[in-house]
Scaffold this motif. Structure first.
Motif, PDB file in Angstrom:
ATOM      1  N   UNK A 100      33.765  27.165  60.323  1.00  0.00           N
ATOM      2  CA  UNK A 100      34.123  26.057  61.215  1.00  0.00           C
ATOM      3  C   UNK A 100      34.872  26.562  62.442  1.00  0.00           C
ATOM      4  N   UNK A 101      35.733  27.574  62.252  1.00  0.00           N
ATOM      5  CA  UNK A 101      36.516  28.127  63.363  1.00  0.00           C
ATOM      6  C   UNK A 101      35.667  28.944  64.329  1.00  0.00           C
ATOM      7  N   UNK A 102      34.629  29.605  63.812  1.00  0.00           N
ATOM      8  CA  UNK A 102      33.847  30.531  64.633  1.00  0.00           C
ATOM      9  C   UNK A 102      32.559  29.943  65.186  1.00  0.00           C
ATOM     10  N   UNK A 103      32.244  28.716  64.817  1.00  0.00           N
ATOM     11  CA  UNK A 103      30.989  28.110  65.261  1.00  0.00           C
ATOM     12  C   UNK A 103      31.229  26.678  65.723  1.00  0.00           C
ATOM     13  N   UNK A 104      30.157  26.035  66.151  1.00  0.00           N
ATOM     14  CA  UNK A 104      30.248  24.640  66.591  1.00  0.00           C
ATOM     15  C   UNK A 104      29.905  23.655  65.474  1.00  0.00           C
ATOM     16  N   UNK A 105      29.712  24.134  64.238  1.00  0.00           N
ATOM     17  CA  UNK A 105      29.299  23.247  63.156  1.00  0.00           C
ATOM     18  C   UNK A 105      30.328  22.163  62.865  1.00  0.00           C
ATOM     19  N   UNK A 106      31.599  22.447  63.099  1.00  0.00           N
ATOM     20  CA  UNK A 106      32.638  21.464  62.847  1.00  0.00           C
ATOM     21  C   UNK A 106      32.573  20.258  63.759  1.00  0.00           C
ATOM     22  N   UNK A 107      31.796  20.341  64.825  1.00  0.00           N
ATOM     23  CA  UNK A 107      31.662  19.235  65.772  1.00  0.00           C
ATOM     24  C   UNK A 107      30.421  18.384  65.509  1.00  0.00           C
ATOM     25  N   UNK A 108      29.648  18.740  64.500  1.00  0.00           N
ATOM     26  CA  UNK A 108      28.429  17.985  64.209  1.00  0.00           C
ATOM     27  C   UNK A 108      28.758  16.608  63.639  1.00  0.00           C
ATOM     28  N   UNK A 109      27.922  15.637  63.995  1.00  0.00           N
ATOM     29  CA  UNK A 109      28.053  14.273  63.482  1.00  0.00           C
ATOM     30  C   UNK A 109      26.702  13.818  62.936  1.00  0.00           C
ATOM     31  N   UNK A 110      26.720  12.753  62.158  1.00  0.00           N
ATOM     32  CA  UNK A 110      25.493  12.214  61.576  1.00  0.00           C
ATOM     33  C   UNK A 110      24.472  11.910  62.663  1.00  0.00           C
ATOM     34  N   UNK A 111      23.248  12.287  62.409  1.00  0.00           N
ATOM     35  CA  UNK A 111      22.078  12.125  63.282  1.00  0.00           C
ATOM     36  C   UNK A 111      21.979  13.158  64.396  1.00  0.00           C
ATOM     37  N   UNK A 112      22.961  14.067  64.521  1.00  0.00           N
ATOM     38  CA  UNK A 112      22.826  15.142  65.512  1.00  0.00           C
ATOM     39  C   UNK A 112      21.639  16.022  65.134  1.00  0.00           C
ATOM     40  N   UNK A 113      20.826  16.427  66.120  1.00  0.00           N
ATOM     41  CA  UNK A 113      19.719  17.348  65.828  1.00  0.00           C
ATOM     42  C   UNK A 113      20.244  18.762  65.589  1.00  0.00           C
TER      43      UNK A 113
END
Length: 199
Positions: free
Chosen positions: A67-80
Protein backbone atom coordinates in the motif's frame (compact mmCIF):
# COMPACT_ATOMS: atom_id res chain seq x y z
CA UNK A 1 7.06 -13.31 -13.01
CA UNK A 2 5.05 -11.45 -15.67
CA UNK A 3 5.60 -10.05 -19.16
CA UNK A 4 3.79 -6.71 -18.94
CA UNK A 5 1.24 -7.74 -21.57
CA UNK A 6 -2.14 -6.96 -20.00
CA UNK A 7 -4.63 -9.81 -20.49
CA UNK A 8 -7.76 -8.10 -19.29
CA UNK A 9 -9.17 -4.78 -18.15
CA UNK A 10 -10.91 -5.76 -14.93
CA UNK A 11 -12.55 -3.72 -12.20
CA UNK A 12 -12.52 -3.45 -8.43
CA UNK A 13 -15.43 -5.32 -6.84
CA UNK A 14 -14.63 -4.58 -3.23
CA UNK A 15 -12.11 -3.01 -0.86
CA UNK A 16 -11.95 -3.80 2.86
CA UNK A 17 -9.73 -1.57 5.02
CA UNK A 18 -7.89 -3.72 7.57
CA UNK A 19 -5.93 -0.88 9.17
CA UNK A 20 -2.36 -1.79 8.24
CA UNK A 21 -3.54 -3.85 5.27
CA UNK A 22 -6.44 -4.17 2.83
CA UNK A 23 -8.45 -6.96 1.24
CA UNK A 24 -9.03 -6.33 -2.46
CA UNK A 25 -11.62 -8.13 -4.59
CA UNK A 26 -11.31 -7.78 -8.34
CA UNK A 27 -13.62 -8.79 -11.22
CA UNK A 28 -11.83 -10.47 -14.09
CA UNK A 29 -13.63 -13.23 -16.02
CA UNK A 30 -10.61 -14.07 -18.17
CA UNK A 31 -7.89 -14.21 -15.52
CA UNK A 32 -10.10 -16.18 -13.13
CA UNK A 33 -10.87 -18.97 -15.64
CA UNK A 34 -8.06 -21.15 -14.31
CA UNK A 35 -7.06 -19.34 -11.11
CA UNK A 36 -6.56 -21.14 -7.82
CA UNK A 37 -5.65 -20.33 -4.24
CA UNK A 38 -2.03 -19.16 -4.08
CA UNK A 39 -1.78 -18.14 -7.73
CA UNK A 40 -0.29 -14.77 -8.66
CA UNK A 41 -2.12 -12.07 -10.60
CA UNK A 42 -0.70 -8.62 -11.34
CA UNK A 43 -3.15 -5.81 -10.58
CA UNK A 44 -1.97 -2.52 -12.10
CA UNK A 45 1.50 -4.01 -12.09
CA UNK A 46 1.46 -5.24 -8.49
CA UNK A 47 1.90 -8.98 -7.94
CA UNK A 48 -0.87 -10.19 -5.62
CA UNK A 49 -1.56 -13.68 -4.25
CA UNK A 50 -5.05 -15.07 -4.70
CA UNK A 51 -6.66 -16.09 -1.40
CA UNK A 52 -10.20 -16.64 -2.71
CA UNK A 53 -11.62 -17.10 -6.21
CA UNK A 54 -15.02 -17.67 -7.79
CA UNK A 55 -17.86 -16.02 -9.72
CA UNK A 56 -15.48 -14.29 -12.16
CA UNK A 57 -13.59 -12.55 -9.37
CA UNK A 58 -10.69 -13.08 -6.97
CA UNK A 59 -9.63 -11.69 -3.62
CA UNK A 60 -6.12 -10.84 -2.43
CA UNK A 61 -4.66 -9.41 0.77
CA UNK A 62 -2.55 -6.29 0.29
CA UNK A 63 -0.02 -5.59 3.06
CA UNK A 64 1.12 -2.17 4.27
CA UNK A 65 4.42 -2.35 2.35
CA UNK A 66 2.50 -2.73 -0.90
CA UNK A 67 0.00 0.00 0.00
CA UNK A 68 2.89 2.38 0.81
CA UNK A 69 4.83 1.65 -2.39
CA UNK A 70 1.99 1.54 -4.91
CA UNK A 71 -1.27 3.25 -5.81
CA UNK A 72 -3.42 0.24 -4.82
CA UNK A 73 -4.45 1.92 -1.57
CA UNK A 74 -6.29 4.57 -3.59
CA UNK A 75 -8.47 2.11 -5.50
CA UNK A 76 -12.25 2.27 -5.07
CA UNK A 77 -15.12 0.03 -6.14
CA UNK A 78 -15.65 -0.01 -9.92
CA UNK A 79 -12.20 1.46 -10.69
CA UNK A 80 -10.71 -0.22 -13.78
CA UNK A 81 -7.50 -2.23 -13.28
CA UNK A 82 -5.00 -3.92 -15.58
CA UNK A 83 -4.79 -7.68 -14.98
CA UNK A 84 -2.20 -10.27 -15.98
CA UNK A 85 -1.73 -13.84 -14.79
CA UNK A 86 1.78 -15.00 -13.94
CA UNK A 87 3.83 -16.21 -16.88
CA UNK A 88 4.55 -19.91 -17.43
CA UNK A 89 7.54 -21.53 -19.11
CA UNK A 90 5.49 -21.75 -22.32
CA UNK A 91 4.37 -18.09 -22.26
CA UNK A 92 5.42 -15.85 -25.12
CA UNK A 93 7.62 -13.04 -23.80
CA UNK A 94 5.89 -10.27 -25.71
CA UNK A 95 6.91 -7.54 -23.28
CA UNK A 96 9.88 -7.86 -20.92
CA UNK A 97 10.68 -9.56 -17.61
CA UNK A 98 8.39 -8.00 -15.02
CA UNK A 99 8.41 -8.98 -11.34
CA UNK A 100 5.29 -7.20 -10.18
CA UNK A 101 7.37 -5.43 -7.53
CA UNK A 102 6.63 -1.72 -7.81
CA UNK A 103 9.64 0.60 -7.46
CA UNK A 104 7.66 3.80 -7.08
CA UNK A 105 4.60 5.79 -8.03
CA UNK A 106 4.68 8.44 -10.75
CA UNK A 107 2.06 10.89 -11.99
CA UNK A 108 0.98 11.60 -15.53
CA UNK A 109 2.49 14.96 -16.49
CA UNK A 110 1.07 15.38 -19.97
CA UNK A 111 -0.71 13.62 -22.85
CA UNK A 112 -0.02 14.60 -26.46
CA UNK A 113 -2.36 12.94 -28.97
CA UNK A 114 -1.26 11.98 -32.46
CA UNK A 115 -3.34 10.67 -35.34
CA UNK A 116 -2.97 7.02 -34.30
CA UNK A 117 -1.11 7.10 -30.99
CA UNK A 118 -0.50 9.24 -27.94
CA UNK A 119 2.67 10.40 -26.22
CA UNK A 120 2.36 10.22 -22.43
CA UNK A 121 4.88 11.78 -20.06
CA UNK A 122 5.15 10.45 -16.50
CA UNK A 123 7.05 11.85 -13.52
CA UNK A 124 9.87 9.79 -12.02
CA UNK A 125 10.27 9.46 -8.25
CA UNK A 126 13.72 10.42 -6.91
CA UNK A 127 16.34 7.76 -7.49
CA UNK A 128 14.65 5.92 -10.34
CA UNK A 129 15.92 7.96 -13.31
CA UNK A 130 19.26 6.12 -13.32
CA UNK A 131 17.44 2.88 -14.24
CA UNK A 132 15.48 4.37 -17.14
CA UNK A 133 17.07 4.71 -20.58
CA UNK A 134 15.79 5.75 -23.99
CA UNK A 135 14.57 2.67 -25.91
CA UNK A 136 14.70 0.65 -22.69
CA UNK A 137 11.74 -1.03 -21.02
CA UNK A 138 9.59 0.22 -18.15
CA UNK A 139 6.34 -1.05 -16.65
CA UNK A 140 3.56 1.50 -16.11
CA UNK A 141 0.53 0.17 -14.21
CA UNK A 142 1.56 -3.31 -15.32
CA UNK A 143 1.98 -2.40 -19.00
CA UNK A 144 5.35 -3.13 -20.62
CA UNK A 145 6.36 -0.01 -22.58
CA UNK A 146 9.37 1.32 -24.46
CA UNK A 147 10.83 4.61 -23.22
CA UNK A 148 10.95 7.22 -25.99
CA UNK A 149 12.70 9.93 -23.96
CA UNK A 150 13.89 10.41 -20.38
CA UNK A 151 15.14 13.19 -18.11
CA UNK A 152 16.14 13.32 -14.45
CA UNK A 153 12.53 13.89 -13.40
CA UNK A 154 10.28 12.27 -16.05
CA UNK A 155 10.06 9.97 -19.05
CA UNK A 156 7.80 9.59 -22.09
CA UNK A 157 6.22 6.60 -23.83
CA UNK A 158 4.17 6.29 -27.01
CA UNK A 159 0.89 4.41 -26.66
CA UNK A 160 -0.57 2.56 -29.64
CA UNK A 161 -4.37 2.33 -30.14
CA UNK A 162 -4.52 -1.18 -28.63
CA UNK A 163 -2.86 -0.01 -25.40
CA UNK A 164 -5.15 3.03 -25.24
CA UNK A 165 -8.23 0.87 -25.70
CA UNK A 166 -7.41 -2.22 -23.65
CA UNK A 167 -5.61 -0.80 -20.57
CA UNK A 168 -6.20 1.86 -17.93
CA UNK A 169 -3.59 4.04 -19.63
CA UNK A 170 -6.19 5.10 -22.20
CA UNK A 171 -8.34 6.81 -19.57
CA UNK A 172 -5.78 8.13 -17.07
CA UNK A 173 -5.62 11.92 -16.95
CA UNK A 174 -2.94 14.46 -16.05
CA UNK A 175 -2.18 14.15 -12.35
CA UNK A 176 -3.37 10.54 -12.08
CA UNK A 177 -0.96 8.17 -10.33
CA UNK A 178 0.62 5.12 -11.96
CA UNK A 179 2.73 2.28 -10.59
CA UNK A 180 6.25 2.07 -11.99
CA UNK A 181 8.62 -0.87 -12.18
CA UNK A 182 12.01 -0.31 -13.75
CA UNK A 183 13.92 -3.03 -15.58
CA UNK A 184 15.26 -5.41 -12.90
CA UNK A 185 18.32 -6.16 -15.03
CA UNK A 186 19.46 -2.54 -14.63
CA UNK A 187 19.30 -2.87 -10.84
CA UNK A 188 21.33 -6.08 -10.87
CA UNK A 189 23.96 -4.54 -13.16
CA UNK A 190 24.25 -1.54 -10.84
CA UNK A 191 24.83 -3.79 -7.83
CA UNK A 192 27.36 -5.97 -9.63
CA UNK A 193 29.33 -2.93 -10.80
CA UNK A 194 29.28 -1.43 -7.29
CA UNK A 195 30.39 -4.73 -5.76
CA UNK A 196 33.20 -5.01 -8.30
CA UNK A 197 34.48 -1.54 -7.44
CA UNK A 198 34.77 -2.49 -3.76
CA UNK A 199 36.59 -5.77 -4.42
Amino acid sequence: MFTGIVEELGSVAGVVDLGDAARLTVRGPLVTQDVGHGDSIAVNGVCLTVVEAGDDQFTADVMKETLDRSSLGRLAVDDPVNLERAATLSTRLGGHLVQGHVDGVGAIVSRTPGEQWEIVTVSLPPGLARYVVEKGSITVDGVSLTVTSVSDHDFSVSLIPTTLKLTTLGSKGVGDLVNLEVDVIAKYVEKLVATGERA
